[in-house]
Design a protein around this motif. Structure first.
Motif, mmCIF file in Angstrom:
data_model
loop_
_atom_site.group_PDB
_atom_site.id
_atom_site.type_symbol
_atom_site.label_atom_id
_atom_site.label_comp_id
_atom_site.label_asym_id
_atom_site.label_seq_id
_atom_site.Cartn_x
_atom_site.Cartn_y
_atom_site.Cartn_z
ATOM 1 N N TRP A 1 0.829 -1.208 0.000
ATOM 2 C CA TRP A 1 0.000 0.000 0.000
ATOM 3 C C TRP A 1 0.862 1.256 0.000
ATOM 4 O O TRP A 1 1.848 1.350 0.709
ATOM 5 N N SER A 2 0.457 2.209 -0.791
ATOM 6 C CA SER A 2 1.027 3.556 -0.719
ATOM 7 C C SER A 2 -0.139 4.534 -0.788
ATOM 8 O O SER A 2 -1.184 4.225 -1.379
ATOM 9 N N PRO A 3 0.014 5.706 -0.165
ATOM 10 C CA PRO A 3 -1.103 6.661 -0.159
ATOM 11 C C PRO A 3 -1.615 6.932 -1.574
ATOM 12 O O PRO A 3 -0.834 7.096 -2.513
ATOM 13 N N LEU A 4 -2.926 6.945 -1.723
ATOM 14 C CA LEU A 4 -3.538 7.111 -3.037
ATOM 15 C C LEU A 4 -3.349 8.534 -3.553
ATOM 16 O O LEU A 4 -3.664 9.503 -2.857
ATOM 17 N N THR A 5 -2.843 8.622 -4.766
ATOM 18 C CA THR A 5 -2.661 9.919 -5.420
ATOM 19 C C THR A 5 -3.598 10.062 -6.613
ATOM 20 O O THR A 5 -3.732 11.144 -7.162
ATOM 21 N N CYS A 6 -4.234 8.964 -7.004
ATOM 22 C CA CYS A 6 -5.182 8.991 -8.118
ATOM 23 C C CYS A 6 -6.525 9.513 -7.621
ATOM 24 O O CYS A 6 -6.763 9.577 -6.419
ATOM 25 N N PRO A 7 -7.416 9.887 -8.521
ATOM 26 C CA PRO A 7 -8.751 10.302 -8.086
ATOM 27 C C PRO A 7 -9.469 9.140 -7.392
ATOM 28 O O PRO A 7 -9.374 7.992 -7.842
ATOM 29 N N VAL A 8 -10.130 9.444 -6.306
ATOM 30 C CA VAL A 8 -10.831 8.399 -5.557
ATOM 31 C C VAL A 8 -12.292 8.759 -5.335
ATOM 32 O O VAL A 8 -12.673 9.929 -5.358
ATOM 33 N N LEU A 9 -13.078 7.716 -5.107
ATOM 34 C CA LEU A 9 -14.464 7.842 -4.684
ATOM 35 C C LEU A 9 -14.500 7.396 -3.234
ATOM 36 O O LEU A 9 -13.989 6.320 -2.907
ATOM 37 N N LEU A 10 -15.055 8.227 -2.375
ATOM 38 C CA LEU A 10 -15.228 7.886 -0.969
ATOM 39 C C LEU A 10 -16.714 7.740 -0.673
ATOM 40 O O LEU A 10 -17.513 8.571 -1.097
ATOM 41 N N GLU A 11 -17.051 6.686 0.032
ATOM 42 C CA GLU A 11 -18.412 6.512 0.520
ATOM 43 C C GLU A 11 -18.336 6.388 2.032
ATOM 44 O O GLU A 11 -17.559 5.584 2.553
ATOM 45 N N MET A 12 -19.106 7.212 2.729
ATOM 46 C CA MET A 12 -19.097 7.197 4.185
ATOM 47 C C MET A 12 -20.532 7.128 4.693
ATOM 48 O O MET A 12 -21.375 7.907 4.263
ATOM 49 N N GLN A 13 -20.775 6.183 5.576
ATOM 50 C CA GLN A 13 -22.078 6.122 6.244
ATOM 51 C C GLN A 13 -21.818 6.245 7.738
ATOM 52 O O GLN A 13 -21.185 5.388 8.341
ATOM 53 N N PHE A 14 -22.321 7.324 8.316
ATOM 54 C CA PHE A 14 -22.157 7.593 9.736
ATOM 55 C C PHE A 14 -23.393 7.116 10.473
ATOM 56 O O PHE A 14 -24.507 7.530 10.165
ATOM 57 N N SER A 15 -23.194 6.237 11.441
ATOM 58 C CA SER A 15 -24.291 5.736 12.271
ATOM 59 C C SER A 15 -24.298 6.544 13.564
ATOM 60 O O SER A 15 -23.325 6.538 14.317
ATOM 61 N N MET A 16 -25.397 7.255 13.773
ATOM 62 C CA MET A 16 -25.504 8.173 14.898
ATOM 63 C C MET A 16 -26.450 7.612 15.959
ATOM 64 O O MET A 16 -27.439 6.957 15.628
ATOM 65 N N ARG A 17 -26.157 7.919 17.220
ATOM 66 C CA ARG A 17 -27.021 7.510 18.325
ATOM 67 C C ARG A 17 -28.276 8.384 18.319
ATOM 68 O O ARG A 17 -28.209 9.580 18.102
ATOM 69 N N ARG A 18 -29.410 7.764 18.559
ATOM 70 C CA ARG A 18 -30.658 8.528 18.669
ATOM 71 C C ARG A 18 -30.686 9.275 19.998
ATOM 72 O O ARG A 18 -30.273 8.734 21.024
ATOM 73 N N PRO A 19 -31.218 10.499 19.994
ATOM 74 C CA PRO A 19 -31.384 11.220 21.264
ATOM 75 C C PRO A 19 -32.392 10.508 22.161
ATOM 76 O O PRO A 19 -33.309 9.832 21.678
ATOM 77 N N LYS A 20 -32.232 10.668 23.460
ATOM 78 C CA LYS A 20 -33.127 10.020 24.422
ATOM 79 C C LYS A 20 -34.571 10.440 24.231
ATOM 80 O O LYS A 20 -35.485 9.654 24.472
#
Length: 161
Positions: free
Chosen positions: A56-75
């Motif tokens: 592995w070496s740090p990516l220098t090419c164009p990348v696609l990032l997908e992020m799904q953040f799971s959040m806690r529900r408020p009380k």
């Protein structure tokens, strides 16, 4: 679609980056106390994953990032008394309160850069991000995030005849 070159599951409270406050001495600091632990959690998971890939070496090419953040529900989304633990019918389906999604992606991208996943966060050409509540659909069971990284050059090759 090709498989992502990296898939990370990070547990912990996602912390936003971007808003700054001034202290009495005039020094600036992050307004969210959650940003440092979040960045450290993302970095640790990424470093662990990269440890298993000697090439592995740090990516220098164009990348696609997908992020799904799971959040806690408020009380206040849950009932009380005999309805404790039950979601109220008025509880929203999607998290629309703070932290802001763009600030979550910013802190996460910086952590990926610090871990050596990305050479710089400027290589992110496509970004798909969402906030969901834990235990909703394909969300995590606890707060955190699922992060997927694709090389766009790989996706482009796949589309070529």
């Amino acid at each position: 679609m090709t498989r992502p070159v990296l898939r990370l599951t990070v547990h912990g409270t996602p912390g936003p980056q971007g808003s700054k406050n001034l202290n009495a001495a005039g020094a600036m600091y992050e307004s969210s106390a959650a940003v440092k632990p979040w960045r450290e959690a993302v970095k640790a998971v990424a470093l662990d994953a990269l440890h298993h890939d000697a090439a592995w070496s740090p990516l220098t090419c164009p990348v696609l990032l997908e992020m799904q953040f799971s959040m806690r529900r408020p009380k206040n989304h849950f009932g009380t008394g005999k309805n404790a633990g039950r979601l109220k019918p008025s509880a929203p389906n999607f998290p629309t309160s703070k932290p802001d999604l763009d600030k979550l992606t910013r802190s996460t991208q910086d952590a990926l850069k610090d871990a050596g996943v990305l050479a710089d966060d400027s290589v992110v050409a496509h970004l798909f991000a969402r906030k969901v509540y834990v235990l909703w659909g394909d969300a995590l069971l606890t707060p955190g995030a699922v992060i997927k990284v694709w090389r766009l050059t790989d996706l482009h090759k796949e589309e070529s005849p």
